[in-house]
Motif scaffolding. Sequence first.
Motif, mmCIF file in Angstrom:
data_model
loop_
_atom_site.group_PDB
_atom_site.id
_atom_site.type_symbol
_atom_site.label_atom_id
_atom_site.label_comp_id
_atom_site.label_asym_id
_atom_site.label_seq_id
_atom_site.Cartn_x
_atom_site.Cartn_y
_atom_site.Cartn_z
ATOM 1 N N PHE A 196 0.837 -1.207 0.000
ATOM 2 C CA PHE A 196 0.000 0.000 0.000
ATOM 3 C C PHE A 196 0.870 1.254 0.000
ATOM 4 N N THR A 197 1.914 1.265 0.814
ATOM 5 C CA THR A 197 2.805 2.428 0.865
ATOM 6 C C THR A 197 3.485 2.646 -0.483
ATOM 7 N N THR A 198 3.933 1.554 -1.101
ATOM 8 C CA THR A 198 4.586 1.662 -2.414
ATOM 9 C C THR A 198 3.629 2.227 -3.456
ATOM 10 N N ARG A 199 2.379 1.809 -3.391
ATOM 11 C CA ARG A 199 1.410 2.194 -4.420
ATOM 12 C C ARG A 199 0.832 3.587 -4.177
ATOM 13 N N SER A 200 0.702 3.982 -2.914
ATOM 14 C CA SER A 200 0.004 5.238 -2.620
ATOM 15 C C SER A 200 0.902 6.333 -2.076
ATOM 16 N N ARG A 202 1.500 6.548 1.000
ATOM 17 C CA ARG A 202 1.017 6.739 2.369
ATOM 18 C C ARG A 202 1.385 5.538 3.236
ATOM 19 N N VAL A 209 -5.244 -0.570 6.142
ATOM 20 C CA VAL A 209 -5.430 -0.754 4.699
ATOM 21 C C VAL A 209 -6.779 -1.414 4.422
ATOM 22 N N ASP A 217 -11.137 3.420 -0.862
ATOM 23 C CA ASP A 217 -9.843 3.948 -1.294
ATOM 24 C C ASP A 217 -9.295 3.067 -2.419
ATOM 25 N N ALA A 219 -6.253 2.649 -3.963
ATOM 26 C CA ALA A 219 -4.984 1.940 -3.746
ATOM 27 C C ALA A 219 -5.158 0.828 -2.723
ATOM 28 N N ALA A 220 -5.842 1.124 -1.628
ATOM 29 C CA ALA A 220 -6.074 0.108 -0.607
ATOM 30 C C ALA A 220 -6.912 -1.035 -1.167
ATOM 31 N N GLU A 222 -7.061 -2.104 -4.264
ATOM 32 C CA GLU A 222 -6.258 -2.943 -5.156
ATOM 33 C C GLU A 222 -5.359 -3.886 -4.363
#
Length: 322
Positions: A196-200, A202, A209, A217, A219-220, A222
């Motif tokens: 999640f951090t890599t994608r968003s 955040r 998540v 959300d 990104a979360a 996915e």
Amino acid sequence: MTAASEYVVALDVGGTAMKGGLVTRRGEVTALEGRATGRENGPAAVVLAIRAYVDELVELGVSRFGSEPAGVGLAVPGIVTSTTALYSANIGWRDVPATALVPPGVPARLGHDVQTGGLAESVFGAGRDVDDFLFLPIGTGIAGAVVIRGEPYGGANGWGGEIGHTPVWPSGEQCACGQIGCLETYASASAVARRFTTRSGRTATAKEVVALALEGDPAAGEVFDEAVETLAISLASYVLLLDPCVIVLGGGLSEAGRALSDPLRERLAARLAFREPPPLRPAALGMHAGMFGAALLGWRAAGEPDMGRDWSLDVLRGGLVS
């Protein structure tokens, strides 16, 4: 130690901390506050820390019951036999005998941490009423306990149950183990947070998540969707190979409850075209499964393999440290 000893020492050794307590013949628990393993000081320091914690528990038992324990059970990470901790990447030890962890003359038995938790779930937890199931804790990593006829099955060399390192995407991300596309790389709690951090961009825990995914959300959503999909792929293979009565979900990510189990059940059913999936159940013992299982190992070390069959969960939980 005498044959009439009323208790065993039970210890659950994690990568960073230990939980321990005394467990009587009736399943009454006296737990102590956890202790650090001290792994940052090297594997020899971990051995000394475990022995010191066991000695502390034995001293408590002697003062309370007037005798040394009937046995000591220890749930430890890595590759183990009942008498030797062969290897643990988290701790760094190799070929540590159980006798190095307990006072002289006290019977002791080791068990793999997840398999020991699976034993506890089998004897008085979520698998109590079935013979065959998969215990799947989804935490920082993913391991599994293959329980067959009520007993964890470790395979020829103790590696049985490593479902977290079954490949799900042959051209996927590299896992910390060195393989490509492992289940753990996509569906463990740490992987969900990392991806999640890599994608968003955040930062969030796996629990956060899941909450964000339920709120819509992108990104979360996915990341969580991919985690569920990879779990369904691995579990479909497991179900077709071993036909378990149930799958018991534990660990931090399982605390998402139906937010995880409902879509996982649907995805699993979709991948099993000609048969129904087994039921998915939440684990009953939570973070204490390892220590409860270690108590069973302690009684087995003492020559009483049937101890625990009539224990009550309410009694077991009554002496836990909150």
